[in-house]
Write a protein that holds these residues in place. Structure first.
Motif, mmCIF file in Angstrom:
data_model
loop_
_atom_site.group_PDB
_atom_site.id
_atom_site.type_symbol
_atom_site.label_atom_id
_atom_site.label_comp_id
_atom_site.label_asym_id
_atom_site.label_seq_id
_atom_site.Cartn_x
_atom_site.Cartn_y
_atom_site.Cartn_z
ATOM 1 N N LEU A 155 -35.823 -62.570 34.699
ATOM 2 C CA LEU A 155 -34.819 -62.225 35.713
ATOM 3 C C LEU A 155 -33.667 -63.216 35.722
ATOM 4 N N PHE A 156 -34.006 -64.511 35.603
ATOM 5 C CA PHE A 156 -32.976 -65.538 35.742
ATOM 6 C C PHE A 156 -32.628 -66.182 34.397
ATOM 7 N N TYR A 157 -32.875 -65.467 33.314
ATOM 8 C CA TYR A 157 -32.629 -66.010 31.978
ATOM 9 C C TYR A 157 -31.191 -66.518 31.837
ATOM 10 N N LYS A 158 -30.257 -65.709 32.266
ATOM 11 C CA LYS A 158 -28.840 -66.048 32.158
ATOM 12 C C LYS A 158 -28.537 -67.373 32.871
ATOM 13 N N GLU A 159 -29.043 -67.534 34.084
ATOM 14 C CA GLU A 159 -28.785 -68.759 34.847
ATOM 15 C C GLU A 159 -29.499 -69.958 34.214
ATOM 16 N N LEU A 161 -30.367 -70.367 31.089
ATOM 17 C CA LEU A 161 -29.671 -70.695 29.845
ATOM 18 C C LEU A 161 -28.392 -71.477 30.115
ATOM 19 N N PHE A 162 -27.571 -70.954 31.026
ATOM 20 C CA PHE A 162 -26.274 -71.572 31.312
ATOM 21 C C PHE A 162 -26.471 -72.988 31.851
#
Lengths: 284, 258
Positions: A155-159, A161-162
């Motif tokens: 769910l929070f992969y994007k966050e 990663l960033f």
């Protein structure tokens, strides 16, 4: 030919080996996924500190006759939050804060255990791991916690990663980096709890760090690093359990050393990045 | 509310009497300057002059103690992500397992909101930003495989995907050779002709003097701002750098160094 098949089949004719394999495979897969973020953020020391600190909670739970998982989990969570809080204040260095907190909690565990007159074998299975003693209940609990951790990472992969790659830019873009940092610590605490029974407190950090580091040498994207790391973890569990079965040695140590061997192989021979090829290029 | 109707245009960046700092320690005092839209502006000053503090304020990462910041006429705390941003290269982990196109796509993350994934449109924006900085051929490389100049261009492509009209760049020239630096400046100049306003923190005063439209000379307060030729007087530079700089003007070129 049949001899070979029997060789590979024999360990799994025993149910405790099946349970052990399931638990070890689930734990090492999810540890590699969270471990990828841990090593990229330079948090390996925290990965070692949380399992040790959770021993304090395990000992308290043991003395009170409560669930050792819940005791260890609470201690790991509290330690994770304390580390997050102290390191955000910036008064003392992050690694100093970690050192103080985890040794304190671990010493508390030793203190409590030293006062126990009754049998402390269960406690020692948490310290050194006893994957072959896991019950089906342990396996289901492990699977449920692991599924939850993987769901959160997806769910929070994007966050995640960033924040791991470029926290300054992430914060400037309005990503809630403080929440992501705490969230990652909580995930780490959850992995710690399910990994303790499998490989034991002292070896949890190996499952977090070694397969993920091996995968980093072989991949160029975080998502593939996580998947390859999980595959290396699962393979190490299978190979380690064979070694434990036939050589009659500790399963957790055999699993960890298999992962270590995989890392050494990747370190030397990884395509383009292996020390062997790089060493040659430097000489040329 | 907005009584500042004196300018012919809306200012790209209007900083008025800003004071700020950390833990009671004052880093900026009464900072006032304006940058007009569509120009290449430099932010210069010695180490510890408060450049990073000022950048954080413009990005909305730090609240000033007093004063007002307004970006294209929009006052109040800047919305996170409304300004395109490129951090210093040494804040970035270049060994990290991400490809060039992954990095550029990150510029879209802030606008997506939590949990939502970048879609086709975000990928198109990222692809055209990569093309804009001539890195399309490198899209699938790991970010650390790029050269120094290419790394800057990748970070600039990421800032472009944020689609802010004001772009804030922190030390984009640090560690670049002359050829890569000229390449970057011509990219900046063409972005300006496309309507972007670039505000660039740099230690390279000569470059600001020769190629930039505006300069802000900062050392806790604004010592001078305006056209570089007017800002970089021996008097102002001595005040900012405490007489540690040497200014040599010969014909068209200026050399300013330690």
């Amino acid at each position: 030919m049949e001899g070979i098949i029997d060789f590979f089949r024999e360990p799994w004719t025993f149910e405790f080996m099946q349970r052990g394999l399931l638990a070890a495979a689930i734990v090492s897969a999810v540890a590699a996924i969270v471990g990828s973020l841990v090593i990229l953020k330079g948090m390996a020391f925290i990965g070692d500190a949380l399992p040790h600190a959770s021993f304090g909670g395990v000992a308290v739970a043991f003395a009170l006759g409560e669930s050792l998982y819940i005791g260890g989990g609470i201690a790991a969570l509290l330690t994770a939050l304390a580390i997050g809080f102290i390191s955000r204040r910036g008064v003392i260095r992050n690694d100093t804060a970690i050192g103080i907190i985890f040794v304190g909690a671990f010493a508390l565990g030793i203190l409590i255990v030293s006062r126990q007159d009754n049998y402390t074998g269960d406690l020692f299975s948490f310290v050194f791991g006893n994957v072959l003693a896991v019950s089906w209940n342990d396996v289901w609990l492990t699977a449920a916690v692991a599924a939850f951790v993987v769901l959160i990472v997806l769910l929070f992969y994007k966050e995640l990663l960033f924040n791991a790659f470029d926290p300054t830019m992430a914060q400037a873009s309005g990503i809630p980096v403080a929440w992501i940092e705490y969230g990652l610590l909580v995930l780490l605490a959850l992995v710690t709890v399910i990994a303790m029974q499998t490989v034991g407190i002292v070896l949890v950090v190996a499952l977090l760090v070694t397969p993920a580091a091996t995968a980093q040498l072989l991949t160029r994207r975080l998502s593939t690093m996580m998947l390859v790391g999980a595959a290396i973890g699962v393979t190490s569990s299978v190979v380690g359990l064979y070694v434990a079965w036939y050589a009659d040695v500790s399963a957790s140590a055999a699993i960890v050393l298999t992962a270590t061997a995989a890392f050494i192989a990747a370190f030397l021979f990884a395509p383009a990045r292996g020390a062997v090829w790089r060493g040659g290029a430097r000489d040329a | 509310m907005s009584e500042r109707a004196d300018g012919p245009t809306t200012w790209a960046l209007d900083i008025s009497d800003v004071s700020a700092g950390y833990d009671g320690h004052k880093a900026l005092e009464g900072v006032t300057f304006r940058i007009e839209p569509g120009c290449l502006a430099g932010l210069v000053g010695p180490n510890g002059a408060g450049k990073s503090t000022l950048i954080k304020i413009v990005l909305g990462m730090l609240k000033p103690w007093s004063g007002e910041v307004s970006i294209f006429g929009r006052a109040g705390k800047p919305r996170p992500g409304s300004v395109s941003y490129t951090p210093q290269v040494d804040l970035v982990d270049w060994q990290f397992p991400v490809t060039v196109s992954d990095v550029v796509l990150m510029g879209r993350y802030g606008g997506l909101g939590v949990v939502r994934r970048p879609g086709v449109r975000d990928r198109e924006i990222a692809a055209s930003a990569l093309e804009r900085v001539r890195l399309t051929a490198m899209a699938d490389r790991q970010i650390g495989e790029l050269s120094g100049g290419e790394r800057r261009r990748a970070l600039i492509a990421r800032a472009l995907t944020q689609q802010g009209d004001l772009m804030l760049l922190d030390e984009p020239f640090a560690g670049l050779d002359a050829a890569a630096q000229h390449d970057l400046i011509s990219l900046f100049q063409s972005l300006v002709t496309e309507g972007k306003t670039l505000f660039i923190a740099t230690h390279d005063l000569s470059c600001v003097d020769e190629d930039f439209d505006h300069a802000v000379l900062l050392n806790k307060h604004v010592i001078a701002f305006g056209r570089p030729a007017d800002v970089f007087t021996t008097e102002s530079l001595n005040e900012a750098y405490d007489r540690h700089l040497m200014v040599v003007r010969s014909g068209q070129s200026t050399y300013i160094g330690l």
